[in-house]
Design an enzyme around this catalytic site. Structure first.
Site, PDB file in Angstrom:
ATOM      1  CD  GLN A 143      -2.914   1.175   0.237  1.00  0.00           C
ATOM      2  OE1 GLN A 143      -3.609   0.193   0.064  1.00  0.00           O
ATOM      3  NE2 GLN A 143      -3.029   2.257  -0.504  1.00  0.00           N
ATOM      4  CG  ASP A 236      -6.688   2.368   7.269  1.00  0.00           C
ATOM      5  OD1 ASP A 236      -7.679   1.938   6.626  1.00  0.00           O
ATOM      6  OD2 ASP A 236      -5.812   1.609   7.732  1.00  0.00           O
ATOM      7  CB  CYS A 276      -5.363   2.150   2.247  1.00  0.00           C
ATOM      8  SG  CYS A 276      -6.242   1.837   3.788  1.00  0.00           S
TER       9      CYS A 276
HETATM   10  N1   CP Z   1      -6.122  -1.333   0.566  1.00  0.00           N
HETATM   11  C1   CP Z   1      -6.201  -2.670   0.624  1.00  0.00           C
HETATM   12  O1   CP Z   1      -5.264  -3.371   0.998  1.00  0.00           O
HETATM   13  O2   CP Z   1      -7.410  -3.184   0.246  1.00  0.00           O
HETATM   14  P1   CP Z   1      -7.857  -4.698   0.378  1.00  0.00           P
HETATM   15  O3   CP Z   1      -7.980  -4.997   1.851  1.00  0.00           O
HETATM   16  O4   CP Z   1      -9.193  -4.764  -0.334  1.00  0.00           O
HETATM   17  O5   CP Z   1      -6.843  -5.586  -0.265  1.00  0.00           O
HETATM   18  N1  NVA Z   2      -5.773  -0.919   8.532  1.00  0.00           N
HETATM   19  C1  NVA Z   2      -6.674  -1.676   7.683  1.00  0.00           C
HETATM   20  C2  NVA Z   2      -6.197  -1.639   6.278  1.00  0.00           C
HETATM   21  C3  NVA Z   2      -7.063  -2.354   5.284  1.00  0.00           C
HETATM   22  C4  NVA Z   2      -6.515  -2.317   3.900  1.00  0.00           C
HETATM   23  C5  NVA Z   2      -6.774  -3.096   8.199  1.00  0.00           C
HETATM   24  O1  NVA Z   2      -5.753  -3.667   8.573  1.00  0.00           O
HETATM   25  O2  NVA Z   2      -7.879  -3.638   8.229  1.00  0.00           O
END
Ligand code: CP
Ligand code: NVA
Length: 324
Positions: A143, A236, A276
């Site tokens: 990411q 996020d 993200c």
């Molecule tokens: N941003 C990201 O990692 O998305 P996913 O959880 O859908 O892969």
């Molecule tokens: N911080 C989030 C990111 C998801 C892409 C998680 O770990 O769920």
């Protein structure tokens, strides 16, 4: 900086588990390679990883990471196998080391999405092929690469940028973003309650990492102060996967750090909004911001694929025979 074709780098055969395992030069060359590959038609790339197999094992859900890796590997001429959930939970049916030794006999590269980071480290140490962290509780390096690529496209440089990260500033995305930013000479302004602030050790590590490159990091417990003058505002989800028990507590303490239009007015006039994804409109960000003119979240999502092509190419080849 990114005009030249890439040269074979020192990443061949390596793992990518955290951003801070990369030098600033390695990070820069991965981004350079991503820019190069993004500008090439898929037909020009189709021989690069022919005959290679990416095996992906995910303990947690994914849309972007899974599909962008699959398309990236396919466009580079390779193939993909995928397993998730009950079929693969690192260290549950057998040790991470045994699983790594077995899977290294089948695949040329392995991407893993885990809960805890430590079993992933054990897996990678025992594997004889490159292992990529496709998200762990600690880090989300793929990411961060896409985010740096997106910021570079937008601003033409990373050096000197100010990036505000609001919300759970201890999470995987925040940590990897900050490491990539300071290594690139950008500065990070975290905005979170004390309960969700990066530790003193993390801030110290970011400062040390960034110092030779002009990047630094600072934590604020006031959202306005965190975004003041920022070129990019990033947030996020407030509750990461695997931490659902803390959902209500997170909502209660993180609501002053929601990214709203009014908060964005304290950033630079040209500031972009980043996330993200997946996002929760009305929680960590208003619909007006994420669906508004500042938002570059879908550029970030697209760049996951280009950045991961660079990772796959760099870990799996010396780039000889590549049409440069
Ligand atoms: N941003 C990201 O990692 O998305 P996913 O959880 O859908 O892969
Ligand atoms: N911080 C989030 C990111 C998801 C892409 C998680 O770990 O769920």
């Amino acid at each position: 900086m990114y005009a030249l074709a890439p040269v074979p780098g020192p990443l061949f055969g390596r793992n990518l588990l955290t951003v801070d395992a990369l030098s600033a030069g390695e990070l820069r060359s991965l981004l350079q390679l991503a820019v190069y590959l993004k500008a090439r038609r898929p037909g020009e790339q189709a021989s690069l990883l022919r005959g290679k197999t990416l095996a992906m094992f995910f303990e947690k859900p994914s849309l972007r990471t899974r599909v962008s890796f699959e398309v990236a590997m396919t466009q580079l001429g390779g193939s993909v196998v995928f397993a998730k959930g009950d079929e693969f939970s690192i260290g549950s049916r057998e040790t991470p080391e045994d699983a790594a030794r077995v899977l290294s006999r089948y695949a040329d590269v392995i991407a893993i999405r885990t809960h805890a980071h430590e079993p992933l480290e054990r897996f990678a140490a025992a594997a004889s092929v490159p292992v990529i962290n496709a998200l762990s509780a600690l880090a989300h390096p793929c990411q961060a690469l896409a985010d740096m690529l997106t910021l570079h496209e937008r601003f033409g440089t990373l050096h000197g940028l100010r990036i505000a990260f609001l919300g759970d500033a201890q999470n995987n995305v925040a940590v990897s973003l900050a490491q990539a930013a300071v290594l690139s000479g950008a500065s990070v302004q975290f905005g979170s309650p004390v309960s969700h602030r990066p530790s003193e050790a993390t801030i110290a590590q970011l400062k040390a990492l960034g110092k030779p490159h002009g990047g630094t990091a600072r934590a604020f417990s006031n959202a306005v102060r965190a975004v003041r003058g920022a070129d990019a505002i990033y947030t996020d989800v407030w509750t990461s996967m695997g931490e659902e028990a803390a959902t209500e507590r997170n909502r209660a303490v993180l609501s002053p750090f929601r990214v709203t239009e009014a908060l964005c007015d304290h950033a630079a006039a040209h500031a972009v909004f980043m996330h993200c994804l997946p996002a929760h409109r009305g929680e960590e960000v208003t619909a007006g911001v994420i669906d508004g003119p500042r938002s570059i979240v879908f550029d970030q999502a697209e760049n996951r694929m280009h950045a991961q092509k660079a990772v796959l190419a760099a870990l799996l080849t010396d780039l000889k025979g590549f049409p440069v």
